[in-house]
Each structure stands twice: as structure tokens, then as C-alpha cells.
Design an enzyme around this catalytic site. Structure first.
Site, PDB file in Angstrom:
ATOM      1  N   GLU A  40       0.823  -1.212   0.000  1.00  0.00           N
ATOM      2  CA  GLU A  40       0.000   0.000   0.000  1.00  0.00           C
ATOM      3  C   GLU A  40       0.861   1.268   0.000  1.00  0.00           C
ATOM      4  O   GLU A  40       0.502   2.257  -0.628  1.00  0.00           O
ATOM      5  CB  GLU A  40      -0.967   0.008   1.187  1.00  0.00           C
ATOM      6  N   TYR A 123      -6.103   6.507   4.491  1.00  0.00           N
ATOM      7  CA  TYR A 123      -6.198   5.520   3.418  1.00  0.00           C
ATOM      8  C   TYR A 123      -5.498   4.216   3.812  1.00  0.00           C
ATOM      9  O   TYR A 123      -6.080   3.129   3.749  1.00  0.00           O
ATOM     10  CB  TYR A 123      -5.617   6.074   2.097  1.00  0.00           C
ATOM     11  N   ASP A 141      -9.472   6.335  -2.421  1.00  0.00           N
ATOM     12  CA  ASP A 141      -8.319   6.740  -3.225  1.00  0.00           C
ATOM     13  C   ASP A 141      -8.851   7.302  -4.547  1.00  0.00           C
ATOM     14  O   ASP A 141     -10.061   7.490  -4.708  1.00  0.00           O
ATOM     15  CB  ASP A 141      -7.342   5.571  -3.432  1.00  0.00           C
ATOM     16  N   SER A 305       5.550  16.499  -7.932  1.00  0.00           N
ATOM     17  CA  SER A 305       4.123  16.801  -7.737  1.00  0.00           C
ATOM     18  C   SER A 305       3.857  18.290  -7.497  1.00  0.00           C
ATOM     19  O   SER A 305       2.868  18.824  -7.967  1.00  0.00           O
ATOM     20  CB  SER A 305       3.551  15.963  -6.602  1.00  0.00           C
TER      21      SER A 305
HETATM   22  N1  ADE Z   1      -4.336   0.391  -5.237  1.00  0.00           N
HETATM   23  C1  ADE Z   1      -3.693   0.531  -4.070  1.00  0.00           C
HETATM   24  N2  ADE Z   1      -3.906  -0.521  -3.268  1.00  0.00           N
HETATM   25  C2  ADE Z   1      -4.703  -1.348  -3.944  1.00  0.00           C
HETATM   26  C3  ADE Z   1      -5.288  -2.581  -3.634  1.00  0.00           C
HETATM   27  N3  ADE Z   1      -5.053  -3.185  -2.473  1.00  0.00           N
HETATM   28  N4  ADE Z   1      -6.083  -3.130  -4.558  1.00  0.00           N
HETATM   29  C4  ADE Z   1      -6.291  -2.507  -5.729  1.00  0.00           C
HETATM   30  N5  ADE Z   1      -5.763  -1.364  -6.085  1.00  0.00           N
HETATM   31  C5  ADE Z   1      -4.987  -0.768  -5.193  1.00  0.00           C
END
Ligand code: ADE
Length: 359
Positions: A40, A123, A141, A305
């Protein structure tokens, strides 16, 4: 606008879609929170295809949280090289130490405790607590913003506090309390595979009959966003100094971009810099006997960014007896690849040969 009362149907449809379309991603092979956490953090600002090799590299070197906490930060930064946004790696290392020191090396299992770890925001805490521990916390997200805004016709700009609050509440109503991890991953996969930013596949979409944006023919208008602030321009003049054997580098220590990464000595300004000799003299104790050869400057534009870095690299060849500022670290040219350097410098070194100047 659609009513939210049908949310359980929407949830079921997402979970159904996920049964046939879910991506086989390496971190989905188990629900181990350490692995989910690494994935993540990588995926926060990185595409899945680019992130997978880094996931393997980090997991190979640090198979568990203890091994990461015991290693020097530099090692993680080096593994991270090329991914950018290095504060992710710095925070990850800090959080690994927190887990070892405050939780005896056992990953905290609740949203409340996860969010207390460095680098873990709403998140990531929602993703880990739902996927690894079955806690019903909805992730929000970019994929979630896009799908929810289109489906429900939500026009609150997503880059505002109000927008984040509204979308979080709606996502939280939609989450399946029995399969929160699957629900979260389903909505994210759906956003990245089907309800994509520029070419959503509305023809085969199971939601198109009820999709507000599709019914109005305005899918591309969603999600709504306030215009981004203009990026700040910064100008870096780098000195790639060599005596034919060594070069000189320094570690960025300020709370700024690239903290703890290594780079060539430089002059930084907010307006363009002319590569004049007096800058070089700051680093070289150049008396009249010192031979200094200045090579051709190379300009590289690097977009981050919030900033645009306009870098100029200046190759400088000196003779071996010249003295270079004591605050810089002298390293053999062959060792440069052992240091974690910004992607901008990596790109420059891959495409140019600043150390080939001959006196
Ligand atoms: N983008 C970030 N983490 C994700 C996840 N666990 N599954 C799908 N898309 C993602």
C-alpha cells in the site's frame, strides 16, 4: 442523483464483479499486514506494474518488520531508488522501528493503532485494517473518487476537505461489513480496470444502467476538482567534480525534497542560474596552479508533484592535487552506485558521462 438506499445492491455488484475480474497481485496471496503495508505504501504514488518489482526487492531484503527496523535507513532508501517520494521510505523505516519498540514487533491490528504509525494516514490504515484484520473501514483513493463521483453524480471537488468527507461517508455506507477487504479492493480494481480516467469501458459496465454520469453523457467531467496550484520552479546547478578517480557528494539534510538522499554539490535558486566560475570556487581551493577544466553544461527538467526542478549539470575536471571543500564526502567513482540518489541525478548519469573529461 441516485439514492444511496440501493447501496447494498451496488456493493453486491462490486463484489460480484471482483470475483471474476480481481487481479492476481503478489500481496494478495496472503493477508499478512506487513506485506499489505509495503504494497500500500508503494502504490500510494506508483503504478502497480512499476511497483511490483520494488515490492519483491523490499520483501526479499526485509522479510519481516524486525529486519527492516534493524537495517540502516540508507539501505531502504537505496532499494527505493527510482520510485520517488522518498518520504514514504523514511516513514516506513520509522514505522518499522515504532512497531518493534512499541508493539514488540507485532503489527497493530486496529485502524486506531495503525493510524498512529508514521506514514500511515486514513487511506493506508483503512486498507490494512480491512484487508488484514476484517475491520469495516472504507478506503478512498483516486479510483474510489472517480467511480463514486460518476455513479452518484457527486460534484463536490475531491481535492477539498468537504469532498473528502462526503466521499468517505458514502464509501463507508457502501462497505460490506462481512468482506470489507474484498469490498475495498473490488472498488479500487474496478476504478483502475473498468471505470478508468480517460477511456472507461461503459459498454460492458455492470453499473452503466444506474450511472448518473453515463446517463447524462458526461462521464469525462467526473470527478470534479479545483484547479491545482501552480508548481513552484526551482533551479539547481550541480557540480560533478572529478579528479579522474573520485567524486564529491553530500547528503541532503534539510526538511525538503530528497531528504537523506545523496547528490553532487550545488547552488540552488528560485530563478535561473548562470554557471559562473565563482560558484565553483566555493568548493575548490583553486589557486593559480590548480588546473580546472569545465565541461559542457547539460540541462534537465524534472517535474515533481509540487515543483519543477530545472537542473544544470556541470562536469568539472580537476587535477589530483586540488583540494575540494572538506564538508563534502569524497568517494571513488566506482562507489557512486552504492548511494541512494534522486531519480533526476540517476537519469542524468545514465545518459551522460560527466567523469570522462580529460585534463
Ligand atoms: N491500489 C492501491 N492498493 C490497492 C489494492 N489493495 N487493490 C487494488 N488497487 C490498489
Amino acid at each position: 442523483m441516485n439514492s444511496y438506499s440501493s447501496s447494498s445492491d451496488t456493493t453486491k455488484a462490486l463484489l460480484n464483479w471482483y470475483t471474476t475480474h480481481r487481479r492476481a497481485l503478489p500481496w494478495r496471496e496472503s493477508n499478512d499486514p506487513y506485506r499489505v503495508w509495503i504494497s500500500e505504501i508503494i502504490l500510494q504514488q506508483t503504478r502497480i506494474e512499476q511497483g511490483i518489482p520494488y515490492y519483491y526487492k523490499i520483501l526479499n531484503r526485509f522479510p519481516d518488520v524486525q529486519s527492516m527496523a534493524n537495517a540502516p535507513l540508507d539501505e531502504l532508501l537505496k532499494l527505493w531508488q527510482g520510485l520517488g517520494y522518498y518520504s514514504r521510505a523514511r516513514n516506513m523505516h520509522f514505522a518499522a522501528c515504532q512497531i518493534v519498540n512499541e508493539y514488540e514487533g507485532l503489527f497493530p491490528s486496529s485502524y486506531e493503532n495503525l493510524i498512529g504509525l508514521k506514514g500511515i494516514g486514513e487511506y493506508t490504515a483503512a486498507a490494512i485494517s480491512s484487508i488484514s484484520f476484517g475491520e469495516a473501514k472504507a478506503v478512498v483513493d483516486g479510483n474510489v473518487f472517480r467511480f463514486l463521483s460518476r455513479f452518484f453524480g457527486l460534484q463536490t471537488p475531491i481535492n477539498t476537505t468537504e469532498g473528502k468527507k462526503q466521499f468517505t461517508q458514502i464509501a463507508q455506507k457502501l462497505i460490506d461489513p462481512i468482506h470489507p477487504g474484498d469490498y475495498n479492493q473490488a472498488i479500487m480494481d474496478f476504478g483502475s480496470i473498468q471505470c478508468t480516467p480517460s477511456g472507461p469501458d461503459c459498454q460492458t459496465c455492470p453499473f452503466s444502467v444506474n450511472c448518473f454520469a453515463y446517463s447524462q453523457g458526461v462521464v469525462q467531467k467526473y470527478p470534479y476538482k479545483l484547479p491545482a496550484k501552480e508548481k513552484q520552479d526551482r533551479y539547481f546547478l550541480y557540480f560533478c567534480i572529478t579528479d579522474g578517480i573520485s567524486t564529491w557528494i553530500q547528503q541532503r539534510k534539510n526538511r525538503d525534497i530528497w531528504q537523506d538522499l545523496w547528490e553532487f554539490p550545488l547552488v540552488e535558486e528560485t530563478s535561473p542560474i548562470q554557471p559562473e566560475k565563482h560558484f565553483i570556487n566555493k568548493y575548490l581551493n583553486a589557486d593559480s596552479d590548480t588546473k580546472v577544466l569545465i565541461g559542457k553544461p547539460t540541462h534537465v527538467k524534472h517535474v515533481l508533484s509540487h515543483r519543477v526542478i530545472h537542473a544544470t549539470f556541470l562536469p568539472i575536471r580537476i587535477d589530483t592535487s586540488s583540494i575540494v571543500s572538506g564538508s563534502l564526502q569524497k568517494i571513488p567513482l566506482t562507489e557512486l552506485n552504492k548511494f541512494a540518489i534522486p531519480r533526476l541525478i540517476e537519469r542524468y548519469l545514465t545518459n551522460h558521462a560527466p567523469f570522462n573529461l580529460i585534463l
